[in-house]
Enzyme design. Structure first.
Site, PDB file in Angstrom:
ATOM      1  N   ARG A  53     -24.114  29.650  87.224  1.00 43.08           N
ATOM      2  CA  ARG A  53     -24.858  28.803  86.702  1.00 43.08           C
ATOM      3  C   ARG A  53     -23.624  27.448  85.702  1.00 43.08           C
ATOM      4  NH1 ARG A  53     -29.173  29.637  82.141  1.00 43.08           N
ATOM      5  NH2 ARG A  53     -27.420  31.131  81.203  1.00 43.08           N
TER       6      ARG A  53
ATOM      7  N   SER B 280     -16.188  35.634  82.699  1.00 47.76           N
ATOM      8  CA  SER B 280     -16.630  37.057  82.582  1.00 47.76           C
ATOM      9  C   SER B 280     -15.031  38.004  83.431  1.00 47.76           C
ATOM     10  CB  SER B 280     -17.903  37.262  82.641  1.00 47.76           C
ATOM     11  OG  SER B 280     -18.200  36.522  81.912  1.00 47.76           O
TER      12      SER B 280
ATOM     13  N   ASP C 220     -18.411  36.595  78.676  1.00 47.69           N
ATOM     14  CA  ASP C 220     -19.750  36.823  78.314  1.00 47.69           C
ATOM     15  C   ASP C 220     -20.135  37.238  77.133  1.00 47.69           C
ATOM     16  OD1 ASP C 220     -18.669  38.886  79.094  1.00 47.69           O
ATOM     17  OD2 ASP C 220     -20.462  38.939  80.700  1.00 47.69           O
TER      18      ASP C 220
END
Length: 884
Positions: free
Chosen positions: A512, A573, A627
């Site tokens: 995203r 991540s 993350d």
């Protein structure tokens, strides 16, 4: 005058027939009242007041055809004891070998001492076994005891009350299984074990389940009447800790004792009741049971004779004798004339026709009321299983069944006549009990390595703490499986952050791009999801980062941000060695990525180089985080006490605020720094080998990083479904699951997805829906199979939650000791689909965390959009501190 008398006679008979006819509308009402009475009997709150008692039988399975062995049955009947021995070969229960013998019961024993009754039954067993070749092997015995009992187990049953002419002393309120076992032991039959008790209704259901599809309902309409059915166990509140299904003995003969049938009772029924041994009791049975049908007809004939509608000019004194008209006479209505003449009556041809009409009406009413009761059971089963339509087999021991289709059209029931339901059925109950016990031993043995004790989890906690300490040390870091990577995030949000920031969230096949506006009234975001094709994930690093920049430019264009240079927080991540807030060296790819030329490189530099190639100069990367850190920062904005981040999704990881003085891998001793633990690799050095089961090893062998991320492979969503699949395959191999039939689709890797665990473990999910999930995988599961699959899922997900709790307990206890506190109060920001979507993971985690870290009050705060928003907040905090 003659015509008037004929009309009077005809009118009297018509009134009697009308009184004995229950119209369809009334039968629907009776069905509704039966349903209400059943629900009352199932509820713990109302059970004591219920007249339909809905007694648990603790029979939780029907035969599946694999049962085998020698089985003994003893059946207590009205005037005799029957013993039976049946041998099953496990071939679908086809043509079992059966031997039996009947022993007449002394007339006085039914009203004598209970001890004498059970001694007599045990003597019958001894004599029977003496007459058949029987090695001294263990012989399981099923006991057919056709009286109302309060069962607390399959082999524990207290007699509620005698009936059918029995009134033996010192038995009511006692465990009749124990009384029989004691009597058998007195006969020195030490190899005979009473393992199951049932009534004749349950026996009927079980014997009709021996072939083909299982039978789940039984209906007995003989001298007495009763029914039983396989209910969803969670609805049987009187049975403790029940799961799956359980056969419920309705004892529906008592239906109507509260007056709910008064509006259909005729004067003939009232007189039958008054003359019975138990006036006011078993009202439904007195309308339906064959013990009473002859009596109903007899009173109807007496009333019609008094009205001069029958037997004009003949004496009917013989009809005033109770039980002179047998139910057999009523059922054989074609022989009405001979039956009446045998009683000494002189019926006319018209009398015979009218008696036949009355008999038909009484029998039809009994059948219709039985059908209404059956329709109530079928409707209850359909509703509790949340089905629009239901197909079910009904075992029937009766000649009086018909009509349920009009009353429950959404239920298609196949009526199966029972053959020796009590004897063979009892043998089947015993056989199923033994099969389930053997299967339970196999299941317990197979699942035992997956079930961790408190001591096991304390040991995991200690090992995690040791690895953390090694990971923090400058000299020992290389020896630790927990990397304890510095993140250079030294502050959490304090609420004063303001501004507009970009965020990039890369952690899987989708990523995203976000714009985050931090204002006084809160955080406002806009975002878009972009796909990374597999060819890009596994191609070159240059192509991967070019694709990311193209997506950022597309987003900025859509958001009118191309002319602005906004600080960007980059959530990346994957395991990285951070050398600064905006410098992170990729240590290894995970989650299916393998882009070349990236491992060992600074990912921020790779991103900036791609921006230059694409001539996108308005990109200012100020922070790179994973993350887990993003989750902590996102929740930290909501709760300043949030100093831990936890991810439990496709993968798993944790981070926390460590004292700088303990971080040997970074210069400086003041303040705190967030440490990215990368705890998914915990155990890669072998320290968790004792906790790895064969199932875990099978999963690990097929991964692209065999021997790596060992802790993650015990916990995270990417692997739990695979662990379950391997357990199910082992259960099939042991012929415990799916009847041991081959399951080709179950051999397919990743076919059993982790999301199935979340669905299957949902509270209140009807077993029918569990079966549907399995059938979608081409797994033809019985209800018992569905229960077992649920248990496997629960075992695997519970272990994952408990291991996660052990790791978290090590973190919070270290933080508490670091700060010299007797008690620590801290918040954990949590993200991840497994944590969010699984119905019990969070509760199981919290429960075990409280046990393992009793001196810490830990609040778990679920992150909303943690990784994206968190990256922006890291950038915001860095921007805030840069301006100070």
């Amino acid at each position: 005058m003659y015509v008037f008398m004929k009309l009077q006679q005809h009118g009297g008979v018509q009134r009697a027939l009308l009184a004995l006819t229950v119209p369809l509308e009334t039968l629907q009402v009776v069905k509704g009242r039966m349903l209400q009475a059943m629900c009352k009997g199932l509820s713990r709150q109302t059970h004591a007041q219920a007249n339909v008692r809905m007694l648990p039988t603790y029979i939780c399975s029907v035969p599946d055809g694999t049962e085998k062995g020698d089985l003994l049955v003893v059946e207590l009947c009205q005037s005799h004891v029957r013993t039976l021995r049946m041998t099953l070969s496990g071939n679908g229960n086809q043509s079992p070998k059966v031997m039996y013998k009947i022993f007449d019961m002394p007339g006085d024993i039914k009203q004598g001492k209970g001890e004498a009754l059970f001694d007599f039954i045990a003597q019958c067993v001894r004599q029977f076994l003496a007459g058949v070749s029987s090695p001294q092997q263990r012989l399981p015995l099923g006991f057919v005891f056709p009286f109302s009992c309060r069962q607390t187990g399959l082999d524990k049953a207290e007699l509620i009350c005698w009936s059918k002419g029995f009134s033996c002393s010192d038995v009511e309120g006692k465990d009749v299984v124990q009384l029989l076992q004691s009597a058998i032991n007195k006969q020195e039959l030490c190899h005979v074990d009473v393992v199951a008790l049932m009534n004749d209704t349950v026996g009927t259901m079980m014997t009709c389940s021996t072939e083909g599809e299982p039978c789940e309902v039984a209906l007995v309409m003989g001298m007495s009447t009763n029914s039983c059915f396989m209910a969803e166990a969670q609805q049987v509140e009187m049975a403790e800790n029940a799961s799956g299904q359980m056969c419920v003995n309705t004892e529906w003969g008592y239906f109507g004792d509260d007056g709910s049938l008064n509006d259909i009772l005729t004067p003939y029924d009232q007189r039958v009741d008054q003359e019975s041994a138990n006036p006011g009791e078993k009202r439904f049975e007195k309308l339906v049971g064959s013990l009473y049908l002859g009596e109903i007809v007899r009173h109807a004939l007496i009333a019609l004779a008094a009205e001069k509608a029958l037997f004009i000019g003949s004496s009917i004194d013989v009809l005033r004798t109770k039980d002179v008209l047998k139910t057999q006479h009523v059922l054989e209505i074609s022989k009405a004339q001979s039956a009446l003449e045998a009683l000494g009556l002189q019926p006319s041809e018209q009398d015979c026709c009218r008696v036949q009409q009355i008999c038909r009406a009484v029998v039809s009413r009994a059948a219709a009321l039985g059908a209404a009761g059956l329709a109530a059971i079928l409707s209850h089963m359909r509703q509790s299983r949340e089905l629009e339509q239901m197909m079910v087999n009904v075992g029937v021991d009766s000649k009086l069944y018909q009509g349920h289709r009009l009353l429950a059209p959404e239920c298609k029931a196949t009526l199966l006549p029972s053959v020796d339901g009590t004897g063979r059925g009892a043998a089947m109950v015993t056989a199923v009990t033994l099969r389930l016990a053997a299967q339970r031993r196999e299941v317990e043995q197979l699942l035992a390595p997956l079930r961790l004790s408190h001591a096991d989890l304390e040991r995991v906690q200690v090992l995690m703490r040791r690895e953390m300490e090694l990971g923090l040390g400058r000299e020992s870091n290389a020896n630790s499986s927990v990397r304890m990577l510095p993140t250079y995030v030294c502050s959490t949000p304090d609420g004063t952050e303001r501004g507009e920031f970009l965020a990039l969230d890369l952690g899987g096949t989708n990523f995203r791009v976000l714009v985050v506006r931090v204002a006084q009234d809160g955080i406002h975001m806009a975002s878009e999801i972009y796909v990374i094709p597999t060819t890009v994930m596994q191609g070159t690093g240059e192509a991967l980062f070019d694709h990311i920049i193209e997506c950022i430019m597309d987003f900025q264009l859509k958001q009118n941000l191309m002319d602005q240079i906004l600080p960007l927080g980059f959530t990346f991540s994957f395991p990285c060695q951070q050398l600064g807030l905006d410098k992170a060296v990729l240590l290894s790819w995970t989650k299916g990525f393998s882009a070349s030329g990236c491992v060992g490189q600074d990912v921020v530099h790779l991103l900036r180089e791609a921006a230059q190639r694409k001539q996108h100069l308005g990109l200012k990367v100020v922070a790179v985080v994973n993350d887990t850190v993003g989750t902590m920062m996102s929740c930290g904005y909501e709760d300043p006490k949030c100093e831990i981040g936890l991810i439990v999704g496709t993968g798993t990881n944790a981070c926390y605020m460590e004292e700088m003085e303990n971080v040997g891998t970074v210069e400086g001793e003041q303040g705190r720094m967030c440490i990215n633990m990368e705890w998914g690799a915990f155990g890669d050095n072998g320290c968790l080998d004792d906790f790895f089961t064969n199932f875990d090893r099978l999963v690990d062998e097929k991964t692209i990083n065999m021997g790596k991320q060992r802790f993650e492979k015990l916990i995270s969503g990417m692997y739990l479904g695979e662990i379950v699949r391997h357990v199910l395959l082992a259960l099939v191999e042991k012929q415990v699951l799916f009847r041991g039939k081959p399951c080709p689709k179950l051999q397919t890797r990743d076919i059993f997805q982790t999301k199935f665990l979340s669905t299957i473990e949902t509270d209140g999910l009807a077993l029918q829906k569990v079966r549907a999930i399995l059938q979608d995988l081409d797994l033809q599961a019985s209800f018992e199979d569905s229960i077992l699959v649920q248990e496997v899922c629960q075992t695997v997900s519970l272990r994952a939650a408990q291991l996660c709790a052990a790791g978290l307990a090590a973190v919070v206890e270290k933080m508490r000791e670091n700060r010299g506190l007797a008690r620590l109060s801290v918040t954990v920001g949590v993200d991840g689909t497994l944590y969010k979507m699984h119905p019990h993971f969070s509760q199981n985690l919290q429960k075990m965390l409280r046990d393992l870290a009793p001196n810490c009050t830990v609040t778990l705060l679920q992150s909303e959009d943690g990784s994206g928003k968190g990256a922006a907040l890291v950038a915001a905090v860095a921007w805030r501190e840069a301006e100070l």
